[in-house]
Write a protein that holds these residues in place. Sequence first.
Motif, PDB file in Angstrom:
ATOM      1  N   HIS A   1     133.773  10.988 -80.454  1.00 25.72           N
ATOM      2  CA  HIS A   1     134.516  12.811 -80.101  1.00 25.72           C
ATOM      3  C   HIS A   1     134.353  13.518 -79.374  1.00 25.72           C
ATOM      4  N   GLY A   2     133.707  12.483 -78.763  1.00 24.67           N
ATOM      5  CA  GLY A   2     132.725  13.419 -76.973  1.00 24.67           C
ATOM      6  C   GLY A   2     133.485  13.320 -76.444  1.00 24.67           C
ATOM      7  N   VAL A   3     132.523  14.199 -75.127  1.00 22.14           N
ATOM      8  CA  VAL A   3     133.453  15.361 -73.980  1.00 22.14           C
ATOM      9  C   VAL A   3     134.004  14.341 -73.145  1.00 22.14           C
ATOM     10  N   CYS A   4     133.099  13.123 -72.960  1.00 23.30           N
ATOM     11  CA  CYS A   4     133.442  12.538 -71.452  1.00 23.30           C
ATOM     12  C   CYS A   4     134.947  11.436 -71.611  1.00 23.30           C
ATOM     13  N   SER A  10     119.166  10.634 -88.961  1.00 26.78           N
ATOM     14  CA  SER A  10     119.151  11.036 -90.135  1.00 26.78           C
ATOM     15  C   SER A  10     120.775  10.072 -90.250  1.00 26.78           C
ATOM     16  N   ARG A  11     121.999  10.169 -89.506  1.00 23.79           N
ATOM     17  CA  ARG A  11     123.008   9.368 -89.392  1.00 23.79           C
ATOM     18  C   ARG A  11     123.028   7.779 -90.376  1.00 23.79           C
ATOM     19  N   ILE A  12     123.811   8.109 -91.373  1.00 23.77           N
ATOM     20  CA  ILE A  12     123.770   6.017 -92.041  1.00 23.77           C
ATOM     21  C   ILE A  12     124.479   6.393 -92.023  1.00 23.77           C
ATOM     22  N   ARG A  13     124.473   4.601 -91.045  1.00 25.39           N
ATOM     23  CA  ARG A  13     126.097   4.107 -90.539  1.00 25.39           C
ATOM     24  C   ARG A  13     125.741   2.586 -90.974  1.00 25.39           C
ATOM     25  N   ALA A  14     125.591   1.965 -89.949  1.00 26.63           N
ATOM     26  CA  ALA A  14     125.822   0.663 -89.978  1.00 26.63           C
ATOM     27  C   ALA A  14     124.702  -0.452 -90.733  1.00 26.63           C
ATOM     28  N   GLY A  15     124.847  -1.467 -90.410  1.00 27.28           N
ATOM     29  CA  GLY A  15     123.972  -2.470 -91.515  1.00 27.28           C
ATOM     30  C   GLY A  15     123.583  -3.463 -90.938  1.00 27.28           C
ATOM     31  N   VAL A  16     124.883  -4.128 -89.733  1.00 27.64           N
ATOM     32  CA  VAL A  16     124.700  -5.456 -90.024  1.00 27.64           C
ATOM     33  C   VAL A  16     124.823  -5.999 -88.105  1.00 27.64           C
ATOM     34  N   ALA A  49     130.173  -3.777 -81.118  1.00 25.99           N
ATOM     35  CA  ALA A  49     130.524  -3.740 -79.528  1.00 25.99           C
ATOM     36  C   ALA A  49     130.222  -2.647 -78.772  1.00 25.99           C
ATOM     37  N   ALA A  50     128.940  -1.593 -79.458  1.00 22.31           N
ATOM     38  CA  ALA A  50     128.898  -0.595 -78.443  1.00 22.31           C
ATOM     39  C   ALA A  50     127.204  -1.085 -77.683  1.00 22.31           C
ATOM     40  N   ILE A  51     126.445  -2.566 -78.458  1.00 26.56           N
ATOM     41  CA  ILE A  51     125.375  -3.270 -77.786  1.00 26.56           C
ATOM     42  C   ILE A  51     125.281  -3.924 -77.217  1.00 26.56           C
ATOM     43  N   GLU A  87     121.510  14.610 -74.901  1.00 19.60           N
ATOM     44  CA  GLU A  87     121.788  14.888 -76.738  1.00 19.60           C
ATOM     45  C   GLU A  87     122.645  15.950 -76.723  1.00 19.60           C
ATOM     46  N   HIS A  88     123.580  16.210 -77.799  1.00 19.24           N
ATOM     47  CA  HIS A  88     123.333  17.779 -77.901  1.00 19.24           C
ATOM     48  C   HIS A  88     123.341  18.342 -79.258  1.00 19.24           C
ATOM     49  N   ARG A  89     123.101  16.931 -80.957  1.00 16.87           N
ATOM     50  CA  ARG A  89     122.309  16.948 -81.561  1.00 16.87           C
ATOM     51  C   ARG A  89     121.081  17.074 -81.452  1.00 16.87           C
ATOM     52  N   ALA A  98     131.910  -5.067 -89.774  1.00 19.09           N
ATOM     53  CA  ALA A  98     130.803  -4.456 -89.013  1.00 19.09           C
ATOM     54  C   ALA A  98     130.238  -4.590 -87.944  1.00 19.09           C
ATOM     55  N   LYS A  99     131.392  -4.510 -87.408  1.00 22.45           N
ATOM     56  CA  LYS A  99     132.205  -4.566 -85.560  1.00 22.45           C
ATOM     57  C   LYS A  99     130.546  -3.975 -84.432  1.00 22.45           C
ATOM     58  N   GLY A 100     131.039  -1.908 -85.033  1.00 23.30           N
ATOM     59  CA  GLY A 100     131.433  -0.969 -84.542  1.00 23.30           C
ATOM     60  C   GLY A 100     129.793  -0.653 -83.963  1.00 23.30           C
ATOM     61  N   LEU A 101     129.029  -0.978 -83.892  1.00 19.35           N
ATOM     62  CA  LEU A 101     127.396  -0.971 -83.324  1.00 19.35           C
ATOM     63  C   LEU A 101     127.645  -2.299 -82.168  1.00 19.35           C
TER      64      LEU A 101
HETATM   65  P1  FAD Z   1     127.502   7.304 -81.762  1.00 24.40           P
HETATM   66  O1  FAD Z   1     127.101   6.407 -82.947  1.00 24.40           O
HETATM   67  O2  FAD Z   1     128.864   8.336 -82.380  1.00 24.40           O
HETATM   68  O3  FAD Z   1     127.125   8.260 -80.469  1.00 24.40           O
HETATM   69  C1  FAD Z   1     127.404   8.945 -79.984  1.00 24.40           C
HETATM   70  C2  FAD Z   1     126.319  10.062 -79.943  1.00 24.40           C
HETATM   71  O4  FAD Z   1     126.695  11.085 -78.992  1.00 24.40           O
HETATM   72  C3  FAD Z   1     126.088  11.071 -81.080  1.00 24.40           C
HETATM   73  O5  FAD Z   1     124.152  11.347 -81.021  1.00 24.40           O
HETATM   74  C4  FAD Z   1     126.245  12.328 -80.700  1.00 24.40           C
HETATM   75  O6  FAD Z   1     125.873  13.538 -81.420  1.00 24.40           O
HETATM   76  C5  FAD Z   1     126.506  12.635 -79.650  1.00 24.40           C
HETATM   77  N1  FAD Z   1     127.286  13.381 -78.860  1.00 24.40           N
HETATM   78  C6  FAD Z   1     128.666  13.637 -79.214  1.00 24.40           C
HETATM   79  N2  FAD Z   1     129.011  14.675 -78.364  1.00 24.40           N
HETATM   80  C7  FAD Z   1     128.048  15.605 -77.031  1.00 24.40           C
HETATM   81  C8  FAD Z   1     128.284  16.018 -76.456  1.00 24.40           C
HETATM   82  N3  FAD Z   1     129.403  16.523 -76.214  1.00 24.40           N
HETATM   83  N4  FAD Z   1     127.347  15.936 -75.854  1.00 24.40           N
HETATM   84  C9  FAD Z   1     126.368  15.333 -75.609  1.00 24.40           C
HETATM   85  N5  FAD Z   1     126.154  14.864 -77.153  1.00 24.40           N
HETATM   86  C10 FAD Z   1     126.856  14.206 -77.261  1.00 24.40           C
HETATM   87  N6  FAD Z   1     128.898  -0.868 -87.378  1.00 24.40           N
HETATM   88  C11 FAD Z   1     128.408  -1.905 -86.879  1.00 24.40           C
HETATM   89  O7  FAD Z   1     128.586  -2.394 -86.068  1.00 24.40           O
HETATM   90  N7  FAD Z   1     128.104  -2.643 -88.399  1.00 24.40           N
HETATM   91  C12 FAD Z   1     128.356  -1.712 -89.513  1.00 24.40           C
HETATM   92  O8  FAD Z   1     127.939  -2.082 -90.586  1.00 24.40           O
HETATM   93  C13 FAD Z   1     128.915  -0.846 -90.046  1.00 24.40           C
HETATM   94  N8  FAD Z   1     129.228   0.673 -90.316  1.00 24.40           N
HETATM   95  C14 FAD Z   1     129.440   1.355 -90.366  1.00 24.40           C
HETATM   96  C15 FAD Z   1     129.673   2.299 -91.405  1.00 24.40           C
HETATM   97  C16 FAD Z   1     129.544   3.591 -91.677  1.00 24.40           C
HETATM   98  C17 FAD Z   1     130.401   4.650 -92.943  1.00 24.40           C
HETATM   99  C18 FAD Z   1     130.403   4.164 -90.213  1.00 24.40           C
HETATM  100  C19 FAD Z   1     130.811   5.776 -90.703  1.00 24.40           C
HETATM  101  C20 FAD Z   1     130.303   3.026 -88.701  1.00 24.40           C
HETATM  102  C21 FAD Z   1     129.648   2.185 -89.099  1.00 24.40           C
HETATM  103  N9  FAD Z   1     129.516   1.381 -87.827  1.00 24.40           N
HETATM  104  C22 FAD Z   1     129.214  -0.031 -88.781  1.00 24.40           C
HETATM  105  C23 FAD Z   1     129.909   1.970 -87.220  1.00 24.40           C
HETATM  106  C24 FAD Z   1     128.635   2.368 -86.093  1.00 24.40           C
HETATM  107  O9  FAD Z   1     127.741   3.496 -86.770  1.00 24.40           O
HETATM  108  C25 FAD Z   1     128.947   2.757 -84.513  1.00 24.40           C
HETATM  109  O10 FAD Z   1     130.220   2.076 -83.914  1.00 24.40           O
HETATM  110  C26 FAD Z   1     127.804   3.019 -83.340  1.00 24.40           C
HETATM  111  O11 FAD Z   1     127.420   4.062 -83.765  1.00 24.40           O
HETATM  112  C27 FAD Z   1     128.417   3.226 -82.106  1.00 24.40           C
HETATM  113  O12 FAD Z   1     127.576   3.475 -81.224  1.00 24.40           O
HETATM  114  P2  FAD Z   1     127.707   4.668 -80.631  1.00 24.40           P
HETATM  115  O13 FAD Z   1     126.286   4.632 -79.402  1.00 24.40           O
HETATM  116  O14 FAD Z   1     128.531   4.256 -79.592  1.00 24.40           O
HETATM  117  O15 FAD Z   1     128.121   5.988 -80.587  1.00 24.40           O
END
Ligand code: FAD
Length: 395
Positions: free
Chosen positions: A163-166, A43-49, A301-303, A34-36, A296-299
């Motif tokens: 915004h990733g590289v892959c 600390s990233r406040i995002r999904a909740g459901v 869908a990732a799961i 992970e690059h961060r 509330a689908k993003g998280l």
């Molecule tokens: P991310 O959480 O984006 O994780 C990607 C990781 O890769 C990050 O940690 C990043 O730092 C790391 N990374 C990036 N580039 C590189 C690199 N080059 N090298 C190494 N590491 C890298 N979804 C829901 O299901 N329900 C909700 O209620 C909901 N509400 C939301 C509300 C808000 C305000 C926002 C912004 C989003 C919401 N979402 C919701 C969407 C949800 O948060 C995302 O779909 C979820 O975070 C996706 O997970 P991920 O692991 O695929 O990606």
Amino acid sequence: MKHRASVAIVGAGPAGLLLGLILHARDIDFVLVEHRSREHVLSRIRAGVLEQASVDVLDRYALATRLHEEGLVHGGIHLQVEGRRTHIDFAGLVGRTVTVYGQQRVVADLMERHDELGTAVYYDGSEVTPSGIDGSSPRVEFRHDGEDHAVEADFVVGTDGYHGVCRTLLPSNLLDVVERTYDAAWLGILADVAPSTDELIYSLHPDGFAMHSMRSLTVSRLYLQVDPAEDIADWSDARIWAALQERLGAPGWSLTEGPITEKSITPMRSSVASTLAHGRLFLAGDAGHIVPPTGAKGLNAAIADVAMLGEALAAAVRGSDGALADYSDRALERQWKIQSFSQWMTDLLHTPGTATPEDERRFRYRSRVGQVAYVTGSRFAQQALAEQYTGLVIA
Ligand code: FAD
Ligand code: DHB
């Protein structure tokens, strides 16, 4: 330092962290970079459901102990139009529920499990460079703590977000990204105040969409539709509460205000990559697709992606690669259903932007009011909403 692992994972958001734990449960070794910093990711406040389908996945890998202790199980949502509020009873309609449990808590639980297992997770990696995905021995190089690392793997998985590289490694002639932007954004706040509602309220109002969500019995999460060009500096706490009071207001109900601890504006976008697989590289979660937040689908869908991909990779490492060959098609077929639902919920509940000509704006707004009235008055429409909101089966 040289590593040898079956799978190299790039990105430790919820998708990457969960994938690592699924692989571990199947005795497949991996390195996750992970690059961060860990604190930043937490600390990233995002999904909740969480959909019931997501809770089922976390249960399958024994990752939901705290979720069951602290998550709030909701049997439905309130859908509101111009002050008229209707409860949509998911449990009664389709026998399923959702769980309100912040993404930060999910991520903290997954990180803790990695700590307990002592897995190979590297935070603060720099110069993260995957390569060789077209050949038989892909690798991921990175720097960590002043040292060069190289992971030689059988497979590379990009869980590195939008915004990733892959995704950029896919040849441009093979990758077609289908996107839609919206003429609305979400202003979100966290407030230290008990929620004024038992379940989430989604509200369509002539001034725009508003939503009342929560993180716990003492922390409220609320959202307002704003123009994407809005500056958060122009939104004082008093202005935010006044807009929420107006848009969420309903007879006999009041919204309790409290100290705002976080506020930000997030644009809305739909985006889907035409493939989630190329050579030895696989994409999952936001790296492959994003949805606007309504519904509330993003998280979730990732799961779902990593639930499919984890088992497919485990089978492939053991010599059976049929499921892995099907992964992209299976995940994208499910994803397009999710895209369609998220777009529908977004269009349904938002007012058209100010760039829309006035006559069309009024027409579109009134049709949305008509559509919400249809949904709240039809058991068939409510069942379709309930089935999709609580989560399609991961098949
Ligand atoms: P991310 O959480 O984006 O994780 C990607 C990781 O890769 C990050 O940690 C990043 O730092 C790391 N990374 C990036 N580039 C590189 C690199 N080059 N090298 C190494 N590491 C890298 N979804 C829901 O299901 N329900 C909700 O209620 C909901 N509400 C939301 C509300 C808000 C305000 C926002 C912004 C989003 C919401 N979402 C919701 C969407 C949800 O948060 C995302 O779909 C979820 O975070 C996706 O997970 P991920 O692991 O695929 O990606
Ligand atoms: C939340 C976000 C959403 O997009 C949604 O539809 C419901 C709840 C939330 O952050 O709590």
